[in-house]
Write a protein that holds these residues in place. Structure first.
Motif, PDB file in Angstrom:
ATOM      1  N   UNK A   1       0.212 -16.494  -9.213  1.00 44.27           N
ATOM      2  CA  UNK A   1      -1.076 -16.994  -9.608  1.00 44.27           C
ATOM      3  C   UNK A   1      -2.265 -15.950  -9.319  1.00 44.27           C
ATOM      4  N   UNK A   2      -2.072 -14.911  -8.630  1.00 47.89           N
ATOM      5  CA  UNK A   2      -2.926 -14.084  -8.251  1.00 47.89           C
ATOM      6  C   UNK A   2      -3.102 -12.660  -8.951  1.00 47.89           C
ATOM      7  N   UNK A   3      -4.232 -12.069  -8.909  1.00 50.18           N
ATOM      8  CA  UNK A   3      -4.344 -10.634  -9.479  1.00 50.18           C
ATOM      9  C   UNK A   3      -5.556 -10.064  -8.768  1.00 50.18           C
ATOM     10  N   UNK A   4      -5.404  -8.627  -8.768  1.00 49.35           N
ATOM     11  CA  UNK A   4      -6.593  -8.008  -8.100  1.00 49.35           C
ATOM     12  C   UNK A   4      -7.884  -8.156  -9.067  1.00 49.35           C
ATOM     13  N   UNK A   5      -8.995  -8.485  -8.671  1.00 50.62           N
ATOM     14  CA  UNK A   5      -9.933  -8.136  -9.445  1.00 50.62           C
ATOM     15  C   UNK A   5     -10.948  -7.403  -9.215  1.00 50.62           C
ATOM     16  N   UNK A   6     -11.364  -6.418 -10.194  1.00 49.37           N
ATOM     17  CA  UNK A   6     -12.296  -5.633 -10.054  1.00 49.37           C
ATOM     18  C   UNK A   6     -13.483  -5.720 -10.931  1.00 49.37           C
ATOM     19  N   UNK A   7     -14.614  -5.907 -10.519  1.00 48.59           N
ATOM     20  CA  UNK A   7     -15.766  -6.610 -11.369  1.00 48.59           C
ATOM     21  C   UNK A   7     -16.703  -5.251 -11.553  1.00 48.59           C
ATOM     22  N   UNK A   8     -17.886  -5.454 -12.068  1.00 44.36           N
ATOM     23  CA  UNK A   8     -18.652  -4.373 -12.169  1.00 44.36           C
ATOM     24  C   UNK A   8     -19.869  -4.053 -11.185  1.00 44.36           C
ATOM     25  N   UNK A   9     -19.315  -4.081 -10.128  1.00 40.51           N
ATOM     26  CA  UNK A   9     -20.116  -3.712  -8.870  1.00 40.51           C
ATOM     27  C   UNK A   9     -19.493  -2.388  -8.316  1.00 40.51           C
ATOM     28  N   UNK A  10     -19.057  -1.459  -9.386  1.00 44.44           N
ATOM     29  CA  UNK A  10     -18.384  -0.455  -8.893  1.00 44.44           C
ATOM     30  C   UNK A  10     -16.924  -0.475  -8.449  1.00 44.44           C
ATOM     31  N   UNK A  11     -16.370  -1.559  -8.469  1.00 42.58           N
ATOM     32  CA  UNK A  11     -15.314  -2.084  -7.563  1.00 42.58           C
ATOM     33  C   UNK A  11     -14.093  -0.724  -7.479  1.00 42.58           C
ATOM     34  N   UNK A  12     -13.738  -0.585  -6.480  1.00 41.95           N
ATOM     35  CA  UNK A  12     -12.598   0.555  -6.211  1.00 41.95           C
ATOM     36  C   UNK A  12     -11.707   0.350  -5.087  1.00 41.95           C
TER      37      UNK A  12
ATOM     38  N   UNK B   1      -2.831  -3.258   4.471  1.00 39.74           N
ATOM     39  CA  UNK B   1      -1.775  -2.301   4.909  1.00 39.74           C
ATOM     40  C   UNK B   1      -1.137  -1.279   3.646  1.00 39.74           C
ATOM     41  N   UNK B   2      -1.927  -1.521   2.291  1.00 42.55           N
ATOM     42  CA  UNK B   2      -1.493  -0.687   1.408  1.00 42.55           C
ATOM     43  C   UNK B   2      -2.669  -0.286   0.804  1.00 42.55           C
ATOM     44  N   UNK B   3      -3.977  -0.832   0.757  1.00 41.05           N
ATOM     45  CA  UNK B   3      -4.875  -0.236   0.216  1.00 41.05           C
ATOM     46  C   UNK B   3      -6.196   0.047   1.082  1.00 41.05           C
ATOM     47  N   UNK B   4      -7.112   0.562   0.635  1.00 44.06           N
ATOM     48  CA  UNK B   4      -8.384   0.907   1.078  1.00 44.06           C
ATOM     49  C   UNK B   4      -9.545   0.214  -0.012  1.00 44.06           C
ATOM     50  N   UNK B   5     -10.513  -0.451   0.651  1.00 45.25           N
ATOM     51  CA  UNK B   5     -11.575  -0.984  -0.300  1.00 45.25           C
ATOM     52  C   UNK B   5     -12.451   0.287  -0.148  1.00 45.25           C
ATOM     53  N   UNK B   6     -12.679   1.070  -1.162  1.00 41.81           N
ATOM     54  CA  UNK B   6     -13.379   2.281  -1.175  1.00 41.81           C
ATOM     55  C   UNK B   6     -14.770   2.194  -1.683  1.00 41.81           C
ATOM     56  N   UNK B   7     -15.064   1.062  -2.582  1.00 41.87           N
ATOM     57  CA  UNK B   7     -16.097   0.825  -3.380  1.00 41.87           C
ATOM     58  C   UNK B   7     -16.439  -0.729  -3.624  1.00 41.87           C
ATOM     59  N   UNK B   8     -17.745  -1.051  -3.639  1.00 42.41           N
ATOM     60  CA  UNK B   8     -17.942  -2.379  -4.047  1.00 42.41           C
ATOM     61  C   UNK B   8     -17.255  -3.692  -3.256  1.00 42.41           C
ATOM     62  N   UNK B   9     -16.894  -4.694  -3.958  1.00 45.72           N
ATOM     63  CA  UNK B   9     -16.064  -5.643  -3.182  1.00 45.72           C
ATOM     64  C   UNK B   9     -14.980  -6.399  -4.064  1.00 45.72           C
ATOM     65  N   UNK B  10     -13.769  -5.528  -3.908  1.00 51.70           N
ATOM     66  CA  UNK B  10     -12.747  -6.040  -4.922  1.00 51.70           C
ATOM     67  C   UNK B  10     -12.142  -7.319  -4.214  1.00 51.70           C
ATOM     68  N   UNK B  11     -11.752  -8.056  -4.898  1.00 51.18           N
ATOM     69  CA  UNK B  11     -11.146  -9.329  -4.435  1.00 51.18           C
ATOM     70  C   UNK B  11      -9.696  -9.622  -5.274  1.00 51.18           C
ATOM     71  N   UNK B  12      -8.853 -10.617  -4.591  1.00 51.33           N
ATOM     72  CA  UNK B  12      -7.827 -10.977  -5.195  1.00 51.33           C
ATOM     73  C   UNK B  12      -8.290 -12.622  -5.596  1.00 51.33           C
TER      74      UNK B  12
END
Length: 222
Positions: free
Chosen positions: A94-105, A72-83
């Motif tokens: 205890x949670x954060x947004x994780x952007x890894x080296x798959x070009x996550x966006x 409801x706030x974000x679009x996953x526009x590349x890769x596979x971002x996870x919380x």
């Protein structure tokens, strides 16, 4: 009802008045009467109608404690971002947004910022956490969609080491951010895996930012 003093105003001179309304997302119907010191009242004026847009007050915020990317706030526009809960010493929960080296966006949904004149984005970031430390030459980047297109406003480089704390950052909105189709995106520049960054405590606000101490504006906007 609002009373406006007209003492010492020359006859037939043009005047203006800014009316502060209590609610956004509402239509206001405005009429004016004039009165002298007796008071003798004039007849009612012609009607004026104005719509007050919904107020973004104070924020769009996300601390990612739902444990998932909030669509409801974000679009996953590349890769596979996870919380994930694999950041170290998260600043909230205890949670954060994780952007890894798959070009996550991830891209914030389009937000109507037209009519506002001040604002900021704040967030906390961390390299690696309990995941993979990002290498030198790999960046976490924040970009704004301005009237001229995408503009980079923040970047932090990997250094081959994982952080044990989060760093808080504030970026002030430039004048070209205040339009109907504003959005922003966080992205990891690496495309081949590993190289993790974390983002937490995201805030987009149209209020004035205040803090005791020193703030570094990485966008160079004051």
């Amino acid at each position: 009802q609002v009373t406006i003093s007209i003492s010492n105003i020359p006859p037939l001179s043009e005047q203006s008045y800014a009316l502060n309304v209590p609610l956004g997302d509402a239509t206001y119907y405005i009429r004016i009467w004039t009165a002298d010191e007796v008071p003798n009242f004039s007849g009612i004026s012609n009607a004026a109608t104005a719509y007050a847009k919904p107020k973004l007050k104070p924020t769009i915020s996300d601390n990612f404690e739902s444990g998932r990317v909030d669509l409801s706030k974000w679009l996953i526009t590349k890769g596979n971002p996870e919380v994930k809960s694999t950041g170290v010493n998260e600043p909230s929960g205890i949670y954060s947004l994780n952007l890894d080296g798959e070009g996550d966006e991830v891209t914030l949904l389009t937000t109507d910022m037209a009519g506002y004149t001040t604002g900021y984005v704040s967030f906390a970031w961390q390299r690696g956490g309990e995941e993979s430390a990002p290498w030198a030459g790999v960046y976490l980047i924040l970009e704004f969609w301005l009237t001229s297109g995408w503009q980079e406003v923040f970047r932090i480089e990997g250094n081959g080491q994982s952080d044990t704390v989060y760093t808080s950052t504030v970026v002030f909105l430039p004048a070209t951010a205040f339009h109907q189709n504003f959005k922003l995106r966080f992205r990891n520049t690496y495309l081949w895996g590993w190289n993790d960054f974390f983002v937490d405590n995201f805030v987009l606000s149209t209020q004035t930012y205040s803090i005791s101490g020193t703030v570094q504006d990485t966008a160079g906007n004051g």
